[in-house]
Design an enzyme around this catalytic site. Structure first.
Site, PDB file in Angstrom:
ATOM      1  N   ARG A 127      18.644 -15.767  -3.333  1.00  0.00           N
ATOM      2  CA  ARG A 127      20.082 -15.831  -3.159  1.00  0.00           C
ATOM      3  C   ARG A 127      20.288 -16.882  -2.054  1.00  0.00           C
ATOM      4  O   ARG A 127      21.438 -17.712  -2.320  1.00  0.00           O
ATOM      5  CB  ARG A 127      20.751 -14.562  -2.401  1.00  0.00           C
ATOM      6  CG  ARG A 127      22.206 -14.319  -2.526  1.00  0.00           C
ATOM      7  CD  ARG A 127      22.587 -12.973  -1.688  1.00  0.00           C
ATOM      8  NE  ARG A 127      22.130 -11.925  -2.220  1.00  0.00           N
ATOM      9  CZ  ARG A 127      22.541 -11.169  -3.279  1.00  0.00           C
ATOM     10  NH1 ARG A 127      23.658 -11.607  -3.942  1.00  0.00           N
ATOM     11  NH2 ARG A 127      21.924 -10.014  -3.695  1.00  0.00           N
TER      12      ARG A 127
ATOM     13  N   GLU B  59       1.448   5.510  -2.022  1.00  0.00           N
ATOM     14  CA  GLU B  59       0.392   5.605  -3.388  1.00  0.00           C
ATOM     15  C   GLU B  59      -1.068   5.454  -2.832  1.00  0.00           C
ATOM     16  O   GLU B  59      -2.014   6.117  -3.273  1.00  0.00           O
ATOM     17  CB  GLU B  59       0.633   4.729  -4.256  1.00  0.00           C
ATOM     18  CG  GLU B  59      -0.203   4.945  -5.706  1.00  0.00           C
ATOM     19  CD  GLU B  59       0.231   3.882  -6.840  1.00  0.00           C
ATOM     20  OE1 GLU B  59       0.313   4.249  -7.910  1.00  0.00           O
ATOM     21  OE2 GLU B  59       0.459   2.858  -6.407  1.00  0.00           O
TER      22      GLU B  59
ATOM     23  N   GLY C 295      -1.661  -6.966  -9.448  1.00  0.00           N
ATOM     24  CA  GLY C 295      -1.950  -7.284  -7.902  1.00  0.00           C
ATOM     25  C   GLY C 295      -0.811  -7.205  -7.089  1.00  0.00           C
ATOM     26  O   GLY C 295      -0.993  -7.851  -5.881  1.00  0.00           O
TER      27      GLY C 295
ATOM     28  N   LYS D  18      14.831 -14.832  -8.534  1.00  0.00           N
ATOM     29  CA  LYS D  18      16.106 -14.815  -7.747  1.00  0.00           C
ATOM     30  C   LYS D  18      15.834 -15.195  -6.109  1.00  0.00           C
ATOM     31  O   LYS D  18      14.975 -14.719  -5.841  1.00  0.00           O
ATOM     32  CB  LYS D  18      16.804 -13.259  -7.853  1.00  0.00           C
ATOM     33  CG  LYS D  18      18.010 -13.328  -7.176  1.00  0.00           C
ATOM     34  CD  LYS D  18      18.795 -11.888  -7.234  1.00  0.00           C
ATOM     35  CE  LYS D  18      20.338 -11.746  -6.536  1.00  0.00           C
ATOM     36  NZ  LYS D  18      20.671 -10.348  -6.592  1.00  0.00           N
TER      37      LYS D  18
ATOM     38  N   SER E 270      -1.844  -3.036 -12.052  1.00  0.00           N
ATOM     39  CA  SER E 270      -3.262  -3.761 -11.855  1.00  0.00           C
ATOM     40  C   SER E 270      -2.965  -5.279 -12.082  1.00  0.00           C
ATOM     41  O   SER E 270      -3.918  -6.099 -11.837  1.00  0.00           O
ATOM     42  CB  SER E 270      -3.875  -3.312 -13.137  1.00  0.00           C
ATOM     43  OG  SER E 270      -4.173  -1.944 -13.139  1.00  0.00           O
TER      44      SER E 270
ATOM     45  N   GLY F 254      19.387  -2.617 -13.035  1.00  0.00           N
ATOM     46  CA  GLY F 254      20.632  -2.998 -12.823  1.00  0.00           C
ATOM     47  C   GLY F 254      20.898  -2.922 -11.296  1.00  0.00           C
ATOM     48  O   GLY F 254      21.321  -3.934 -10.908  1.00  0.00           O
TER      49      GLY F 254
ATOM     50  N   GLN G 100       7.320  -1.612 -10.062  1.00  0.00           N
ATOM     51  CA  GLN G 100       6.720  -1.957 -11.146  1.00  0.00           C
ATOM     52  C   GLN G 100       7.759  -2.323 -12.511  1.00  0.00           C
ATOM     53  O   GLN G 100       8.769  -2.252 -12.208  1.00  0.00           O
ATOM     54  CB  GLN G 100       6.161  -0.568 -11.988  1.00  0.00           C
ATOM     55  CG  GLN G 100       4.890  -0.059 -11.201  1.00  0.00           C
ATOM     56  CD  GLN G 100       4.120   0.804 -12.268  1.00  0.00           C
ATOM     57  OE1 GLN G 100       4.553   1.114 -13.174  1.00  0.00           O
ATOM     58  NE2 GLN G 100       3.190   1.386 -11.578  1.00  0.00           N
TER      59      GLN G 100
ATOM     60  N   ARG H 157      12.133  -2.121 -13.667  1.00  0.00           N
ATOM     61  CA  ARG H 157      12.481  -0.729 -13.909  1.00  0.00           C
ATOM     62  C   ARG H 157      13.946  -0.689 -13.416  1.00  0.00           C
ATOM     63  O   ARG H 157      14.028  -0.674 -12.219  1.00  0.00           O
ATOM     64  CB  ARG H 157      11.344   0.095 -13.788  1.00  0.00           C
ATOM     65  CG  ARG H 157      10.326   0.136 -14.569  1.00  0.00           C
ATOM     66  CD  ARG H 157       9.339   1.268 -14.398  1.00  0.00           C
ATOM     67  NE  ARG H 157       8.322   1.631 -15.176  1.00  0.00           N
ATOM     68  CZ  ARG H 157       7.541   2.202 -15.198  1.00  0.00           C
ATOM     69  NH1 ARG H 157       7.309   3.241 -14.259  1.00  0.00           N
ATOM     70  NH2 ARG H 157       6.563   2.435 -16.208  1.00  0.00           N
TER      71      ARG H 157
ATOM     72  N   THR I  97       0.413  -4.951  -5.182  1.00  0.00           N
ATOM     73  CA  THR I  97       0.224  -4.149  -3.912  1.00  0.00           C
ATOM     74  C   THR I  97      -0.573  -5.008  -2.980  1.00  0.00           C
ATOM     75  O   THR I  97      -0.162  -5.094  -1.933  1.00  0.00           O
ATOM     76  CB  THR I  97      -0.513  -2.783  -3.953  1.00  0.00           C
ATOM     77  OG1 THR I  97       0.171  -2.035  -4.691  1.00  0.00           O
ATOM     78  CG2 THR I  97      -0.847  -2.394  -2.640  1.00  0.00           C
TER      79      THR I  97
END
Length: 516
Positions: free
Chosen positions: A477, A258, A232, A475, A230, A407, A384, A404, A234
């Site tokens: 590169r 979704e 924002g 980040k 929520s 790594g 997310q 999430r 998307t």
């Protein structure tokens, strides 16, 4: 079978062995192995170009494995050291003993011709794998129940595609060749016209400050947009997609796992028309808003945007559909996927184990990054952030480690944009905050008061249930990291760049919030 010593010819289909229908060239295999045994240069070429299963005869696979083992032990590769390795492997008798090693060395070819024979082996190997894949597809069709024809076709297509893939080892390029290519690209760049964004060398995001930090999004870049639910993310991705299609004049593919295509288009209409998304969704557009919505629909219809809202998409689906779309529309210049957590790598992917899911996310992330490189377009993935952000009592500004299963994502990404909305964590109305004495204010309330004060001072109202959002380039590169501020008009599904003065004051306010 005689060895063809013609030089400079392109590798072609070689006549199979008389005793079998399987594509193979035994003499070429012996020539390649013999060359590797007798020449260090040939050895390195063979080991970097071929794999064990590129050889058809089992004893040739065994001999190749022994040669590779000796090389990896940092020993000199020759007939004697390979003989010793085969003895340790208990395979010397299976390959025909020292006599067969001698036969291979006698088949050695000149180094100048070696590449030709290596290509023969690769061609035959790819043919074998392709035929095996076709046979497996045929067997599956004949023996297994087909519950979904589309799934069967996609799985078969993926199996066939993998069967003809080859590991490619790029040759070195002299720096002068690369420099010449860069010189050509710079020479063909169009001059800036008045009003152009001079910071953009890639696809524009539509946001000037973000363009200044990223120079736009570039071909082959793998870009992550991360935020909590929520906040924002998307809507932000959609705004970038729309800006790229309208301003950059490119094709944009959106995979929405979704949200339905109708819901996405309604958001785009609201964003362009500045008419409430709620009014559009409830079909309660009246008066002048009807004119604005109609104009927005016309403009969106002219934008080169493709939407796929198929639920439960797999990585292979996204890859195959993107490649098919590029073939149909060479102007495809950006791919957006919303969102990473809903993609699976296979129909039977097991999400129950966190270890399994992390491994699956690693495969998905690498597959999407490879897609960006294969199609030479920026690929934007919405992701997310973990709940660890919410658990922090102090500074809740997100960081790379909050992604999430971060790594693989963090490592693969070329650009990571994290959205931070200070009011996401605020409680209580600003009017109530302002009634308290300054000494009684909490850190969160102090921020709300500063925000309201800046709004009044600048004489700007924030319509549309607006929020201030920081886009953190965590980040990059190929460029700068940093922050830029945007307004997020939630009622209109729209992000917009504030004035420079507004942005500086709000960044200062959020900095103070973090310090306090």
């Amino acid at each position: 079978m005689a060895i063809n010593n013609d030089r400079g010819k392109k590798s072609t289909f070689v006549k199979p062995l008389p005793s079998t229908n399987v594509p193979a060239n035994i003499e070429a295999e012996k020539a390649v192995l013999g060359s590797a045994l007798l020449s260090k240069n040939a050895l390195l070429n063979v080991l970097t170009s071929l794999e064990e299963d590129d050889f058809y005869l089992p004893k040739h696979r065994t001999l190749f494995r022994a040669i590779k083992n000796v090389h990896e032990k940092s020993l000199n590769v020759d007939a004697l050291t390979v003989f010793d390795e085969l003895t340790l492997l208990k395979e010397i008798d299976h390959i025909g003993g020292v006599d067969y090693i001698q036969q291979c060395t006698e088949s050695m070819v000149a180094f100048a011709n070696l590449e030709f024979y290596i290509n023969i082996l690769i061609d035959q190997s790819v043919l074998r794998k392709m035929l095996n894949a076709v046979q497996k597809i045929d067997t599956n069709y004949r023996t297994e129940a087909i519950e979904n024809v589309n799934d069967f076709i996609l799985d078969s297509e993926d199996l066939f595609k993998r069967s003809i893939e080859r590991r490619r080892v790029s040759t070195f390029k002299k720096v002068e060749e690369v420099a010449e290519k860069v010189k050509t690209e710079l020479g063909s760049a169009k001059p800036f016209a008045e009003g152009d964004d001079e910071d953009v060398t890639g696809v524009t995001t539509g946001f000037k400050r973000l363009n200044a930090l990223t120079q736009g999004f570039h071909p082959e870049e793998y870009i992550i947009i991360g935020a909590r639910p929520s906040v924002g993310k998307t809507t932000f991705a959609l705004n970038i997609a729309l800006n790229a299609a309208r301003l950059g004049k490119i094709g944009v593919a959106i995979f929405s796992l979704e949200m339905s295509s109708e819901s996405l288009v309604k958001k785009l209409i609201s964003s362009l028309s500045f008419v409430s998304l709620k009014s559009i969704s409830m079909n309660r557009v009246i008066g002048q808003d009807k004119v604005k919505v109609a104009a927005a629909i016309d403009e969106i219809s002219n934008a080169n945007i493709y939407i796929d809202d198929s639920p439960g998409l797999r990585l292979s689906d996204i890859q195959n559909k993107s490649k098919k779309l590029l073939a149909a529309d060479p102007n495809l210049g950006m791919i957006v996927v919303d969102y990473l957590g809903l993609i699976t790598s296979s129909p039977d992917a097991d999400k129950r184990s966190s270890d399994n899911r992390q491994e699956e996310v690693r495969k998905i992330s690498q597959g999407l990054k490879q897609l960006a490189r294969d199609l030479k377009v920026p690929v934007i993935i919405v992701s997310q952030l973990s709940r660890e952000v919410d658990k922090r009592k102090e500074n809740r500004r997100p960081m790379l480690s909050d992604l999430r299963e971060s790594g693989a994502i963090e490592q693969d990404a070329d650009v990571v944009l994290l959205l931070y909305r200070p009011d996401y964590y605020k409680n209580g109305a600003a009017t109530e905050v302002e009634k308290k004495k300054t000494s009684q204010l909490t850190d969160d309330e102090r921020f709300e008061m500063a925000k309201k004060a800046e709004e009044r001072q600048l004489g700007q109202e924030m319509p549309g249930n607006a929020s201030y959002v920081e886009v953190i380039i965590a980040k990059n590169r190929n460029g700068q990291t940093g922050r830029c501020g945007l307004f997020f008009y939630k009622d209109f599904a729209k992000f917009e760049t504030p004035s420079k003065e507004w942005e500086e004051k709000m960044l200062n306010a959020t900095d103070k919030e973090s310090e306090d």
